[in-house]
Design an enzyme around this catalytic site. Sequence first.
Site, mmCIF file in Angstrom:
data_model
loop_
_atom_site.group_PDB
_atom_site.id
_atom_site.type_symbol
_atom_site.label_atom_id
_atom_site.label_comp_id
_atom_site.label_asym_id
_atom_site.label_seq_id
_atom_site.Cartn_x
_atom_site.Cartn_y
_atom_site.Cartn_z
ATOM 1 N N VAL A 19 0.960 1.155 -6.909
ATOM 2 C CA VAL A 19 0.481 0.671 -8.125
ATOM 3 C C VAL A 19 0.426 1.169 -9.374
ATOM 4 O O VAL A 19 0.789 -0.044 -10.514
ATOM 5 C CB VAL A 19 -1.297 -0.152 -7.828
ATOM 6 C CG1 VAL A 19 -1.110 -0.723 -6.526
ATOM 7 C CG2 VAL A 19 -2.233 0.973 -7.630
ATOM 8 N N ASP A 30 0.633 -1.013 -0.090
ATOM 9 C CA ASP A 30 0.565 0.107 -0.144
ATOM 10 C C ASP A 30 0.742 0.895 -0.193
ATOM 11 O O ASP A 30 1.959 0.984 -0.043
ATOM 12 C CB ASP A 30 -1.114 0.103 1.762
ATOM 13 C CG ASP A 30 -1.913 0.497 0.908
ATOM 14 O OD1 ASP A 30 -2.168 1.843 0.922
ATOM 15 O OD2 ASP A 30 -3.363 0.082 0.973
ATOM 16 N N ASN A 69 -6.179 -4.989 -5.539
ATOM 17 C CA ASN A 69 -7.326 -4.608 -4.254
ATOM 18 C C ASN A 69 -7.198 -2.957 -4.526
ATOM 19 O O ASN A 69 -8.185 -2.288 -4.480
ATOM 20 C CB ASN A 69 -7.825 -5.151 -3.740
ATOM 21 C CG ASN A 69 -8.787 -4.539 -2.851
ATOM 22 O OD1 ASN A 69 -9.588 -4.416 -2.500
ATOM 23 N ND2 ASN A 69 -7.752 -3.450 -1.523
ATOM 24 N N THR A 105 -17.008 1.482 3.322
ATOM 25 C CA THR A 105 -15.626 1.083 3.756
ATOM 26 C C THR A 105 -14.967 2.875 3.488
ATOM 27 O O THR A 105 -15.786 3.948 2.754
ATOM 28 C CB THR A 105 -14.770 0.963 2.649
ATOM 29 O OG1 THR A 105 -15.276 1.442 1.329
ATOM 30 C CG2 THR A 105 -15.052 -0.700 2.350
ATOM 31 N N TYR A 150 -14.660 5.722 -13.256
ATOM 32 C CA TYR A 150 -14.587 4.803 -12.542
ATOM 33 C C TYR A 150 -15.193 3.783 -13.783
ATOM 34 O O TYR A 150 -15.174 2.189 -13.916
ATOM 35 C CB TYR A 150 -15.272 4.963 -11.143
ATOM 36 C CG TYR A 150 -15.313 3.917 -10.502
ATOM 37 C CD1 TYR A 150 -13.711 3.526 -9.401
ATOM 38 C CD2 TYR A 150 -16.388 2.763 -9.463
ATOM 39 C CE1 TYR A 150 -14.394 2.582 -8.825
ATOM 40 C CE2 TYR A 150 -16.347 2.274 -8.990
ATOM 41 C CZ TYR A 150 -15.401 2.094 -8.524
ATOM 42 O OH TYR A 150 -15.098 0.890 -7.588
HETATM 43 N N1 LIG Z 1 -16.257 0.339 -1.024
HETATM 44 C C1 LIG Z 1 -16.616 -0.090 -1.762
HETATM 45 O O1 LIG Z 1 -17.891 0.365 -2.359
HETATM 46 C C2 LIG Z 1 -16.129 -0.279 -2.830
HETATM 47 C C3 LIG Z 1 -17.619 -1.157 -3.876
HETATM 48 C C4 LIG Z 1 -17.082 -1.705 -5.536
HETATM 49 C C5 LIG Z 1 -15.248 -1.808 -5.704
HETATM 50 N N2 LIG Z 1 -14.657 -1.797 -4.744
HETATM 51 C C6 LIG Z 1 -13.725 -1.311 -4.946
HETATM 52 O O2 LIG Z 1 -12.497 -2.450 -3.506
HETATM 53 C C7 LIG Z 1 -11.086 -1.712 -4.146
HETATM 54 C C8 LIG Z 1 -11.188 -1.526 -2.246
HETATM 55 O O3 LIG Z 1 -12.057 -0.186 -2.246
HETATM 56 P P1 LIG Z 1 -12.950 0.327 -0.376
HETATM 57 O O4 LIG Z 1 -13.963 0.553 -0.644
HETATM 58 O O5 LIG Z 1 -11.220 -1.577 0.265
HETATM 59 O O6 LIG Z 1 -11.278 1.658 -0.307
HETATM 60 P P2 LIG Z 1 -10.296 2.827 0.813
HETATM 61 O O7 LIG Z 1 -10.841 3.693 -0.531
HETATM 62 O O8 LIG Z 1 -11.201 1.662 1.722
HETATM 63 O O9 LIG Z 1 -9.221 1.326 0.529
HETATM 64 C C9 LIG Z 1 -8.475 1.934 -1.038
HETATM 65 C C10 LIG Z 1 -6.416 1.084 -0.011
HETATM 66 O O10 LIG Z 1 -6.100 1.812 -1.616
HETATM 67 C C11 LIG Z 1 -5.058 2.248 -1.113
HETATM 68 N N3 LIG Z 1 -4.484 2.861 -2.335
HETATM 69 C C12 LIG Z 1 -4.658 3.411 -2.939
HETATM 70 N N4 LIG Z 1 -4.069 3.809 -4.072
HETATM 71 C C13 LIG Z 1 -3.257 3.212 -4.104
HETATM 72 C C14 LIG Z 1 -2.099 3.381 -4.993
HETATM 73 N N5 LIG Z 1 -1.847 4.295 -5.924
HETATM 74 N N6 LIG Z 1 -1.166 1.911 -4.886
HETATM 75 C C15 LIG Z 1 -1.288 1.699 -3.783
HETATM 76 N N7 LIG Z 1 -2.141 1.224 -2.593
HETATM 77 C C16 LIG Z 1 -3.060 2.872 -3.157
HETATM 78 C C17 LIG Z 1 -4.938 3.089 -0.648
HETATM 79 O O11 LIG Z 1 -4.438 3.461 0.559
HETATM 80 C C18 LIG Z 1 -6.583 2.678 0.374
HETATM 81 O O12 LIG Z 1 -5.424 1.143 1.496
HETATM 82 C C19 LIG Z 1 -10.866 -0.361 -4.802
HETATM 83 O O13 LIG Z 1 -10.550 -1.279 -6.137
HETATM 84 C C20 LIG Z 1 -12.286 0.108 -5.095
HETATM 85 O O14 LIG Z 1 -12.606 0.261 -5.965
HETATM 86 C C21 LIG Z 1 -15.548 -0.592 -2.973
#
Ligand SMILES: NC(=O)c1ccc[n+]([C@@H]2O[C@H](COP(=O)([O-])OP(=O)(O)OC[C@H]3O[C@@H](n4cnc5c(N)ncnc54)[C@H](O)[C@@H]3O)[C@@H](O)[C@H]2O)c1
Length: 249
Positions: free
Chosen positions: A61, A37, A85, A186, A149
């Site tokens: 990433v 991360d 993720n 989240t 997105y």
């Molecule tokens: N929460 C939702 O409703 C939801 C729904 C569908 C999909 N998603 C997907 O699930 C995944 C996780 O989402 P979440 O809800 O846990 O979000 P979150 O914001 O809680 O966590 C995202 C994490 O990614 C890290 N991150 C961001 N940019 C980064 C980079 N360039 N390199 C490395 N790490 C990086 C952040 O530091 C954080 O720890 C994402 O891909 C999101 O699009 C989430």
Amino acid sequence: MTRLAGKVAFVTGGASGLGEAIVRRFVAEGASVVIADIDVAGGMALVAELGGAASFQQLDVTDEPSWLAGLAAVAGGRIDILVNNAGITTVGSIESLSLADFRTMLDIDLVGVFLGCKHAVPLMRSHGGSIINMSSMCGLRAQPDLVGYNAAKAAVTHLTRSAALHYAAQGYGIRCNSVHPGAIHTPILDKVMAQVDDPRALYDGWVSVHPVGRLGRPEEIAAMAVYLASDEASFTTGAAFAVDGGSSL
Ligand SMILES: NC(=O)c1ccc[n+]([C@@H]2O[C@H](COP(=O)([O-])OP(=O)(O)OC[C@H]3O[C@@H](n4cnc5c(N)ncnc54)[C@H](O)[C@@H]3O)[C@@H](O)[C@H]2O)c1
């Protein structure tokens, strides 16, 4: 029973939200987990809580050298599970989203997945493994205010299929699947709500598109990740798994 005993997992975005829930569940199932991360403080705090089964790797990433260094640092030079993720969400329609924000989102949400699927291969191909790409219900259905997105997550769905076909053709034993969460509460949702004028209406709107009448919980996504990461999913590759309370129907 531990379903991932002896396996080594690498989870991007593992410091928060869905990634954190996946890390916690993988550790509970017996895996050793690398939390990768950009959030050093969050990642280190989770490692301190989870003890010896988890370690932290600072990784952006979007950055190829960062991937190469992060994977080279994995003890033993092998992984069994990669969860791509890490992601962000920026609100914007085809008219309102700036080119800069569009590119940033594609870089993190799509290029990051491409780099993971590409550079994990040398750490997996001798023994096989499972790659789980975090897409979204937004990769299956479009919304007017999430153009970047939607584009990134739909591309992850198809990139997953292409990579799965390649790994299979090469005989690597690497499976690759995408997971499509509905709205899960989240920190990413808090960040989206901070971008709009009426966050309460937005939240209620999210609830209304889920036929089950509620948002999801991070643990419900982690449960799918455990299945796909485990040997129980040995005949499953190139597939898209909606975990979305029926919202993509
Ligand atoms: N929460 C939702 O409703 C939801 C729904 C569908 C999909 N998603 C997907 O699930 C995944 C996780 O989402 P979440 O809800 O846990 O979000 P979150 O914001 O809680 O966590 C995202 C994490 O990614 C890290 N991150 C961001 N940019 C980064 C980079 N360039 N390199 C490395 N790490 C990086 C952040 O530091 C954080 O720890 C994402 O891909 C999101 O699009 C989430």
